[in-house]
Scaffold this motif. Structure first.
Motif, PDB file in Angstrom:
ATOM      1  N   ILE A   1      63.503 -79.046 -89.123  1.00 27.35           N
ATOM      2  CA  ILE A   1      62.226 -78.537 -89.637  1.00 27.35           C
ATOM      3  C   ILE A   1      61.095 -78.951 -88.703  1.00 27.35           C
ATOM      4  CG2 ILE A   1      60.539 -78.751 -91.517  1.00 27.35           C
ATOM      5  CD1 ILE A   1      62.952 -79.073 -93.414  1.00 27.35           C
ATOM      6  N   GLY A   2      61.131 -80.202 -88.259  1.00 26.19           N
ATOM      7  CA  GLY A   2      60.130 -80.666 -87.305  1.00 26.19           C
ATOM      8  C   GLY A   2      60.194 -79.909 -86.000  1.00 26.19           C
ATOM      9  N   LEU A   3      61.415 -79.585 -85.546  1.00 33.52           N
ATOM     10  CA  LEU A   3      61.585 -78.844 -84.295  1.00 33.52           C
ATOM     11  C   LEU A   3      61.007 -77.436 -84.400  1.00 33.52           C
ATOM     12  CD1 LEU A   3      62.784 -78.755 -81.448  1.00 33.52           C
ATOM     13  CD2 LEU A   3      64.934 -77.970 -82.466  1.00 33.52           C
ATOM     14  N   VAL A   4      61.207 -76.787 -85.538  1.00 33.42           N
ATOM     15  CA  VAL A   4      60.647 -75.447 -85.739  1.00 33.42           C
ATOM     16  C   VAL A   4      59.123 -75.498 -85.692  1.00 33.42           C
ATOM     17  CG1 VAL A   4      60.402 -73.544 -87.373  1.00 33.42           C
ATOM     18  CG2 VAL A   4      62.639 -74.622 -87.050  1.00 33.42           C
ATOM     19  N   SER A   5      58.544 -76.493 -86.346  1.00 32.23           N
ATOM     20  CA  SER A   5      57.085 -76.644 -86.317  1.00 32.23           C
ATOM     21  C   SER A   5      56.587 -76.942 -84.917  1.00 32.23           C
ATOM     22  CB  SER A   5      56.656 -77.759 -87.278  1.00 32.23           C
ATOM     23  OG  SER A   5      57.035 -77.465 -88.601  1.00 32.23           O
ATOM     24  N   SER A   6      57.346 -77.739 -84.172  1.00 35.59           N
ATOM     25  CA  SER A   6      56.945 -78.088 -82.814  1.00 35.59           C
ATOM     26  C   SER A   6      56.980 -76.883 -81.882  1.00 35.59           C
ATOM     27  CB  SER A   6      57.853 -79.189 -82.263  1.00 35.59           C
ATOM     28  OG  SER A   6      57.672 -80.382 -82.977  1.00 35.59           O
TER      29      SER A   6
END
Length: 405
Positions: free
Chosen positions: A40-45
């Motif tokens: 999820i953090g990677l998608v936001s990044s």
């Protein structure tokens, strides 16, 4: 015809309203598709990475091509992407949509650049304060409406469709009320019309000849502000779900409450700036102190009411800091470089948003819900140190000038 500043206020309000319908729900939607906290953090990044690279280029492009043209392109892109997001059924498709949005969604920066072109410098702080306040109202009602719609079957799809419609409305408003900008000269205008990539190349070259050293004090503080707030909100919805077992609609209300406080603070930003006068470094120092206090309360509280109470200093300080730092940068920027400066400032914020989701995801997986808040606190403390150093330096220079007189 409506005043241009009021038109820009309304466009910005609708932009944040449309985004806030969907973005708070995105982490939960991705998690429902089987993603971990880190993913999820990677998608936001992914979004933030593209914002980092594209921010200065889009800003410079608007300096050359015209702000209205680039704004219209941005609004068309947003409408199509948010509609596509509602149909997305796998994480790869969502990542592709976020790539396009990260490259072209710079509505807020473009509106600020247009405002800086038409507003006298002496009233810029007051106008930016109203701009932040009015646009922030979109975040008051957006999460609540989005949270309630999300609780229905296929609710995320309906939310994305509503966001797309709002961006279409914004496009129509911009077409009708924002006048076309004048090109600098005939030869340059011919070159801009000849090739899309040619005009982008000119925008990149335009960035190379700017004196960026003028802006680093404000830029570094902007980065600390963006990082501390981004860390907190990267997994904000999941944090409230895991820490206090809140429903999506209740989370929406908490976001709206903070947005309301931020809007009220925005209307008072001009008055606060007048109290401090030219001492913007002192103002930012005190703003970061208030920000750190709010993170300390959030970190140590065990009750929901205390968590909500801590949102007050967080909203007030972040609103005042955003306004003061924008003024700090634009005071030193020539008119034909303001789009580039605002874009670069947005890009520095994107660095923080780029790293924040991954760091917040790892921190939450490792240390639990309090992990991201601790990192936010450390970032705000760094902001205090930087602002204090700049303030002492400015005082020393001022004292030296008085002695020489």
């Amino acid at each position: 015809m409506a005043r241009l500043d009021n038109v820009l206020f309304f466009i910005s309000f609708l932009d944040l309203f449309a985004a806030s319908l969907t973005v708070p729900l995105l982490s939960g939607h991705i998690k429902a598709l089987g993603a971990s906290h880190a993913l999820i953090g990677l998608v936001s990044s992914t979004y933030a990475v593209l914002q980092f690279f594209s921010g200065p280029v889009v800003g410079s492009w608007s300096d050359i091509k015209g702000r209205r043209t680039i704004l219209l392109l941005t609004l068309i892109c947003c409408s199509l992407c948010y509609l596509s997001l509602g149909f997305a059924i796998n994480i790869l498709t969502i990542i592709c949509i976020r790539v396009v949005l990260g490259t072209l969604k710079h509505t807020q920066s473009l509106c600020r650049a247009i405002l800086s072109d038409v507003v006298p410098p002496e009233t810029l702080t007051e106008v930016f304060g109203r701009y932040n306040a009015i646009s922030g109202i979109g975040f008051i009602i957006g999460p609540v409406i989005g949270g309630h719609l999300a609780e229905y079957q296929h609710g995320f799809f309906y939310v994305c469709c509503l966001s797309s419609i709002i961006f279409i409305i914004n496009l129509c408003i911009a077409l009708i009320f924002i006048p076309k900008s004048k090109q600098r000269n005939k030869n340059e205008g011919q070159r801009m019309e000849a090739s899309l990539w040619g005009s982008i190349s000119m925008a990149v070259n335009h960035l190379r000849y700017m004196n960026w050293s003028l802006y680093w004090d404000a830029f570094s503080l902007k980065a600390m502000l963006a990082f501390s707030v981004s860390i907190l909100y990267a997994n904000y919805s999941l944090t409230l779900q895991e820490r206090f077992d809140l429903t999506p609609s209740a989370i929406g209300y908490s976001i709206s409450f903070q947005s309301l406080l931020g809007a009220v603070s925005g209307f008072g930003a001009g008055a606060v700036s007048k109290i401090y006068g030219t001492e913007l470094a002192k103002l930012t120092q005190h703003g970061f102190i208030l920000l750190a206090i709010s993170f300390i309360i959030i970190l140590s509280c065990s009750a929901l009411w205390l968590f909500i109470l801590a949102l007050a200093p967080l909203a007030i300080s972040s609103s005042i800091l955003r306004t003061a730092l924008s003024q700090w940068s634009l005071e030193q920027a020539p008119k034909d470089q303001r789009g580039s400066v605002i874009g670069a400032q947005h890009s520095l914020s994107a660095i923080s948003r780029m790293t924040a989701p991954v760091i917040a995801g790892v921190a939450q997986s490792t240390f639990g819900p309090s992990g991201p808040v601790l990192i936010s606190l450390l970032a705000s403390l760094a902001g205090i140190v930087i602002a204090s150093r700049i303030h002492r330096k400015s005082k020393a220079v001022e004292g030296s000038n008085k002695k020489s007189l």
